[in-house]
Design a protein around this motif. Sequence first.
Motif, PDB file in Angstrom:
ATOM      1  N   VAL A 114       9.834  -7.084   2.585  1.00 12.63           N
ATOM      2  CA  VAL A 114      10.408  -6.079   3.012  1.00 12.63           C
ATOM      3  C   VAL A 114      10.715  -4.672   2.307  1.00 12.63           C
ATOM      4  CG1 VAL A 114      12.146  -7.686   4.239  1.00 12.63           C
ATOM      5  CG2 VAL A 114      12.707  -6.848   1.883  1.00 12.63           C
ATOM      6  N   ASN A 115      10.211  -4.537   1.103  1.00 10.79           N
ATOM      7  CA  ASN A 115      10.493  -3.404   0.225  1.00 10.79           C
ATOM      8  C   ASN A 115       9.123  -2.670   0.429  1.00 10.79           C
ATOM      9  OD1 ASN A 115      12.939  -3.073  -1.593  1.00 10.79           O
ATOM     10  ND2 ASN A 115      12.251  -4.949  -1.996  1.00 10.79           N
ATOM     11  N   ASN A 116       9.291  -1.312  -0.093  1.00  9.83           N
ATOM     12  CA  ASN A 116       8.193  -0.288   0.106  1.00  9.83           C
ATOM     13  C   ASN A 116       6.969  -0.605  -0.698  1.00  9.83           C
ATOM     14  OD1 ASN A 116       9.583   1.326   1.991  1.00  9.83           O
ATOM     15  ND2 ASN A 116      10.457   2.517   0.257  1.00  9.83           N
ATOM     16  N   ALA A 117       5.649  -0.181  -0.523  1.00  9.50           N
ATOM     17  CA  ALA A 117       4.602  -0.497  -1.492  1.00  9.50           C
ATOM     18  C   ALA A 117       4.934  -0.102  -2.681  1.00  9.50           C
ATOM     19  CB  ALA A 117       3.246   0.057  -0.788  1.00  9.50           C
ATOM     20  N   GLU A 118       5.573   1.149  -3.185  1.00 11.43           N
ATOM     21  CA  GLU A 118       5.743   1.698  -4.207  1.00 11.43           C
ATOM     22  C   GLU A 118       6.850   0.781  -5.051  1.00 11.43           C
ATOM     23  OE1 GLU A 118       6.557   3.420  -1.562  1.00 11.43           O
ATOM     24  OE2 GLU A 118       4.385   4.559  -1.514  1.00 11.43           O
ATOM     25  N   HIS A 119       7.462  -0.158  -4.497  1.00 16.70           N
ATOM     26  CA  HIS A 119       8.572  -0.966  -5.211  1.00 16.70           C
ATOM     27  C   HIS A 119       7.824  -1.943  -6.146  1.00 16.70           C
ATOM     28  CE1 HIS A 119      11.494  -4.359  -5.455  1.00 16.70           C
ATOM     29  NE2 HIS A 119      12.318  -3.460  -5.718  1.00 16.70           N
ATOM     30  N   SER A 120       8.316  -2.649  -6.867  1.00 20.98           N
ATOM     31  CA  SER A 120       7.991  -3.578  -7.879  1.00 20.98           C
ATOM     32  C   SER A 120       7.045  -4.715  -6.865  1.00 20.98           C
ATOM     33  CB  SER A 120       8.471  -4.144  -8.963  1.00 20.98           C
ATOM     34  OG  SER A 120       9.584  -4.809  -8.415  1.00 20.98           O
ATOM     35  N   GLN A 121       7.872  -5.093  -6.053  1.00 18.71           N
ATOM     36  CA  GLN A 121       7.516  -6.068  -4.883  1.00 18.71           C
ATOM     37  C   GLN A 121       5.975  -5.745  -4.427  1.00 18.71           C
ATOM     38  OE1 GLN A 121       9.825  -6.761  -1.425  1.00 18.71           O
ATOM     39  NE2 GLN A 121      10.277  -8.808  -1.972  1.00 18.71           N
ATOM     40  N   GLY A 122       5.966  -4.481  -4.001  1.00 18.12           N
ATOM     41  CA  GLY A 122       4.651  -4.173  -3.407  1.00 18.12           C
ATOM     42  C   GLY A 122       3.515  -3.920  -4.404  1.00 18.12           C
ATOM     43  N   ILE A 123       4.147  -3.654  -5.786  1.00 17.88           N
ATOM     44  CA  ILE A 123       2.987  -3.269  -6.667  1.00 17.88           C
ATOM     45  C   ILE A 123       2.561  -4.476  -7.223  1.00 17.88           C
ATOM     46  CG2 ILE A 123       2.590  -2.583  -9.114  1.00 17.88           C
ATOM     47  CD1 ILE A 123       4.651  -0.344  -8.342  1.00 17.88           C
ATOM     48  N   GLY A 124       3.387  -5.604  -7.245  1.00 16.27           N
ATOM     49  CA  GLY A 124       2.882  -7.024  -7.619  1.00 16.27           C
ATOM     50  C   GLY A 124       1.954  -7.507  -6.343  1.00 16.27           C
ATOM     51  N   ALA A 125       2.263  -7.367  -5.236  1.00 14.54           N
ATOM     52  CA  ALA A 125       1.749  -7.904  -4.283  1.00 14.54           C
ATOM     53  C   ALA A 125       0.065  -7.126  -4.297  1.00 14.54           C
ATOM     54  CB  ALA A 125       2.205  -7.444  -2.726  1.00 14.54           C
ATOM     55  N   LYS A 126       0.204  -5.922  -4.343  1.00 12.92           N
ATOM     56  CA  LYS A 126      -1.266  -5.284  -4.769  1.00 12.92           C
ATOM     57  C   LYS A 126      -1.854  -5.855  -5.969  1.00 12.92           C
ATOM     58  CE  LYS A 126      -3.345  -0.748  -5.417  1.00 12.92           C
ATOM     59  NZ  LYS A 126      -3.239   0.581  -5.732  1.00 12.92           N
ATOM     60  N   ARG A 127      -1.233  -6.075  -6.919  1.00 17.29           N
ATOM     61  CA  ARG A 127      -2.150  -6.791  -8.159  1.00 17.29           C
ATOM     62  C   ARG A 127      -2.496  -8.189  -7.685  1.00 17.29           C
ATOM     63  NH1 ARG A 127      -5.618  -6.493 -11.679  1.00 17.29           N
ATOM     64  NH2 ARG A 127      -5.397  -7.641 -13.498  1.00 17.29           N
ATOM     65  N   PHE A 128      -1.717  -8.771  -7.076  1.00 13.74           N
ATOM     66  CA  PHE A 128      -2.130 -10.145  -6.576  1.00 13.74           C
ATOM     67  C   PHE A 128      -3.141 -10.045  -5.889  1.00 13.74           C
ATOM     68  CE2 PHE A 128      -1.829 -13.165  -2.878  1.00 13.74           C
ATOM     69  CZ  PHE A 128      -1.936 -14.332  -3.741  1.00 13.74           C
ATOM     70  N   ALA A 129      -3.489  -9.196  -4.818  1.00 12.73           N
ATOM     71  CA  ALA A 129      -4.689  -9.067  -3.946  1.00 12.73           C
ATOM     72  C   ALA A 129      -5.709  -8.485  -4.546  1.00 12.73           C
ATOM     73  CB  ALA A 129      -4.109  -8.169  -2.848  1.00 12.73           C
ATOM     74  N   GLU A 130      -5.720  -7.730  -5.833  1.00 14.59           N
ATOM     75  CA  GLU A 130      -6.850  -7.662  -6.350  1.00 14.59           C
ATOM     76  C   GLU A 130      -7.533  -8.548  -7.160  1.00 14.59           C
ATOM     77  OE1 GLU A 130      -5.319  -2.936  -7.360  1.00 14.59           O
ATOM     78  OE2 GLU A 130      -5.180  -4.326  -8.932  1.00 14.59           O
ATOM     79  N   LEU A 131      -6.467  -9.414  -7.519  1.00 15.50           N
ATOM     80  CA  LEU A 131      -6.737 -10.722  -8.453  1.00 15.50           C
ATOM     81  C   LEU A 131      -7.628 -11.798  -7.637  1.00 15.50           C
ATOM     82  CD1 LEU A 131      -3.637 -11.114 -10.664  1.00 15.50           C
ATOM     83  CD2 LEU A 131      -5.952 -10.638 -11.492  1.00 15.50           C
ATOM     84  N   VAL A 132      -7.148 -11.899  -6.292  1.00 17.24           N
ATOM     85  CA  VAL A 132      -7.606 -12.890  -5.423  1.00 17.24           C
ATOM     86  C   VAL A 132      -8.918 -12.337  -4.879  1.00 17.24           C
ATOM     87  CG1 VAL A 132      -7.377 -13.710  -3.004  1.00 17.24           C
ATOM     88  CG2 VAL A 132      -5.315 -13.644  -4.813  1.00 17.24           C
TER      89      VAL A 132
END
Length: 341
Positions: A39-57
């Motif tokens: 639910v949070n924006n991409a700039e939120h730590s939730q979004g930043i964490g999701a982006k990092r997860f995607a990169e690692l995967v």
Amino acid sequence: MKRFPLVRWLAVPCAALALLAAGAQAADIKARQVKFAFVNNAEHSQGIGAKRFAELVAQKSGGKINVQVYPAGVLGGDLQVISSLQGGTVDMTAVSAGLLVSRDKAFGIFDFPFLFANAKEADAVVDGPFGKRMNERVLGQGLVNLSWWDIGFRSVANSKRPIVKAEDIKGLKIRVIQSPIYVDFFRALGANPVAMPFSELYTAMETRTVDALENPISNVEVNKFYEVSKYLSITNHMYNPMLILFSKKIWDQYTPDERELLTSAAEEAKLYQRKVSRDQDAQSLETVKKAGLQVNEVAPAELAKMRQMAQPVIDKYRKEVGEDISDAMDKAVREARANSK
């Protein structure tokens, strides 16, 4: 100084990528698309964490598994997305532990007011035996928890007045997450709680449907709630760990190698996300001050008064979540505090 040909330097990262690709090829990993909604924006730590997860995967799978990130509630609010996971139409999400209460009352333990003194205590509890115990419980809901991330301590922002004393909360119409303990907690403080999805909150504050919100400071900044509030009072009344949930319906179709890859990526991203989350809170506090939000810290004596007012709620929910879960949490917190000394 000895010079090396450029091609030799380029060979190093290329070789590393080749090894990753070879490892993914050797493992039982298929080409997959993963929908990661929150639910949070991409700039939120939730979004930043999701982006990092995607990169690692992507790295770990040699590009075979592609995690598509859907921020800002574009696939629905938290409860809607959880239902989508259970139905197998969305692969994964990141949600506050309290949002699982409607499916398992034991998760209400994380919403107990003033449960943790600091983030270090919370990390020790969710990363230890207690967190593993709660991981087992989500399996029965058709969900798999890959890791525990951070949302942070919650404070109160409102458009009416600063909260200096416990009594200042009385009468505020405050939006809370869709969890019964939040409703009862703020009702015990004399407020008028309104449970609604996070995606509706900005408009509700803008139209004065509600006077107040309670959220981590980074949420106040990233979602621009300072535009529709005047005051921010640091209460740190609740701490929210965040679960990284995967649809069990889809998870069961994955190979053991794929499951291990996703779990390890979520755990690796956890350390990064927690640091980002806590750094964001500190930075967000300065940002909202500069934006004109009047900020005050609530004195420890007033916080103690709030906890005393909320004690009947805590007693009620000890029974709701189960005495075994409550006792296990008490034990985990005691051990975390003893180990931090």
